[in-house]
Design a protein around this motif. Structure first.
Motif, short mmCIF file in Angstrom:
data_model
loop_
_atom_site.label_atom_id
_atom_site.label_comp_id
_atom_site.label_asym_id
_atom_site.label_seq_id
_atom_site.Cartn_x
_atom_site.Cartn_y
_atom_site.Cartn_z
N SER A 51 -8.30 0.48 -4.03
CA SER A 51 -7.82 -0.89 -3.87
C SER A 51 -8.30 -1.72 -5.06
O SER A 51 -9.03 -1.24 -5.92
N VAL A 98 0.85 -1.20 0.00
CA VAL A 98 0.00 0.00 0.00
C VAL A 98 0.88 1.25 0.00
O VAL A 98 0.62 2.21 -0.74
N TRP A 132 -5.27 1.62 4.62
CA TRP A 132 -5.21 2.50 3.46
C TRP A 132 -5.30 3.97 3.88
O TRP A 132 -4.53 4.81 3.39
#
Ligand code: ATP
Length: 357
Positions: free
Chosen positions: A225, A149, A184
């Motif tokens: 995502s 990420v 995230w």
């Protein structure tokens, strides 16, 4: 630089060969020394030999090639797309192509959509329990590592800054999917601190989709995502006017290796008719030129493809009566005119002076 060309299945076998002469013409005109080899990975090979992505393919690609140019994978004879998964997921995972860039080109401007490409709900972690042949329990895990990420967010923010974008939106669902959602958000907020030029915002995926369809103009950069990005990119293609127009790049930020492909699939309903629109495939080549720093070649091809889409050579999905070949013949003619006009200008001007150099 060498490109691995994989036409794949259905209309991939039409749009990719049709666009290759433009790649060669631009490579020669701009002295880029780009060559390619064609690989027949796809449904026919899978059905004949059981091989999707041949063993050792990703090692060979990363050693001998700089990029893959892929058409489409999908065939009605393989309804579960086993070969497509083997080849595409094999390439994405084997080459660590974890950043997927899908520009949504609209009248008001471009939305740079970035989708994480290797983890999340597509990580392959899960299983199921069956009783008397019927699935009774099924699990697909949404897995994210901080390393991926962080790498994804940092790379995308960098690209957005380079492109002069001011706004970036993180799409998430942290109220219902809290663990990966919070990871995230945390990474996005921390990484943004190093990019004071960018104004960040966060939206739940459901309200984001609603807002995007109603009015896409406020968006500039979007980070999502894997699953959310997959769905949003099809909405983006619809906003652009159809799947025949959307192109994409899957990139490994560390090695710069990348895979370029149109967003559409094999389109079995029109395959073999010679009417598939090569726009998205040609724009994938534009993305490839841009990615490797050949902006002038990218700009020229982009302009000629756009002009052709508004001409008599446009294919039926664009409201025309043209063919795949006719479309690209028109692009080649425009490229030829443009390149000889430039060569003429260069000769007329004479050599550059020391100051110009
Ligand atoms: P796959 O199973 O490989 O995903 P699909 O037909 O389900 O194939 P797409 O190929 O993505 O999905 O496209 C859906 C429809 O959009 C096609 O049936 C076709 O009519 C249209 N389409 C897609 N790409 C193009 C193109 N390049 N030119 C014209 N029409 C297209």
């Amino acid at each position: 630089m060498k490109i691995a060309v994989v036409p794949g299945d259905g209309i991939g076998q039409e749009v990719v060969p049709a666009t290759l002469p433009a790649l060669t013409m631009l490579s020669e005109a701009f002295g880029l020394d780009i060559t390619y080899d064609v690989f027949d990975w796809g449904a026919d090979q899978w059905l004949a030999t059981g091989t999707g992505l041949p063993p050792g393919a990703t090692d060979r690609l990363s050693r001998d090639y700089g990029a893959v140019y892929l058409g489409a994978l999908g065939d009605p004879r393989i309804p579960d797309m086993a070969h497509g998964r083997d080849i595409l997921l094999g390439l994405r995972r084997g080459l660590d192509l974890y950043v997927n860039h899908r520009p949504v080109v609209l009248e008001h401007g471009v939305i740079d959509l970035y989708r994480e490409n290797t983890q999340g709900l597509y990580s392959g972690v899960g299983g199921s329990i069956s009783r008397s042949g019927a699935v009774t329990v099924a699990i697909d895990e949404c897995l994210y590592t901080r390393e991926t990420v962080e790498g994804f967010v940092r790379y995308c923010l960098g690209r957005l800054r380079e492109a002069g974008r001011r706004k970036v939106t993180l799409v998430h669902k942290s109220n219902a999917v809290p663990n990966t959602g919070r990871l995230w958000q945390d990474v996005f907020r921390r990484e943004l601190e190093a990019f004071p030029e960018l104004v960040g915002s966060e939206e739940y995926v459901d309200s984001f989709c609603y807002n995007l369809v109603r009015d896409p103009t406020p968006y500039e950069g979007v980070l999502a995502s894997n699953l959310f990005g997959d769905i949003i990119s099809d909405i983006g293609a619809a906003l652009m006017g159809g799947l025949g127009l959307a192109s994409s790049a899957s990139i490994c930020p560390e090695t710069r290796f990348a895979l370029f492909e149109p967003v559409h699939g094999s389109a079995p309903d029109i395959a073999g008719k010679g009417t598939a629109n090569p726009y998205a495939a040609a724009m994938s080549l534009v993305m490839m030129f841009d990615h490797f720093g050949h902006g002038a070649a990218a700009d020229l091809l982009r302009a000629c493809v756009r002009k052709t889409a508004g001409s008599e050579a446009a294919t039926p999905d664009l409201g025309g009566a043209g063919s795949t070949r006719g479309f690209m013949d028109n692009v080649m003619t425009l490229l030829g005119h443009e390149l000889s006009a430039r060569a003429g200008t260069a000769v007329a001007r004479g050599p550059l002076t020391a100051g110009e150099r």
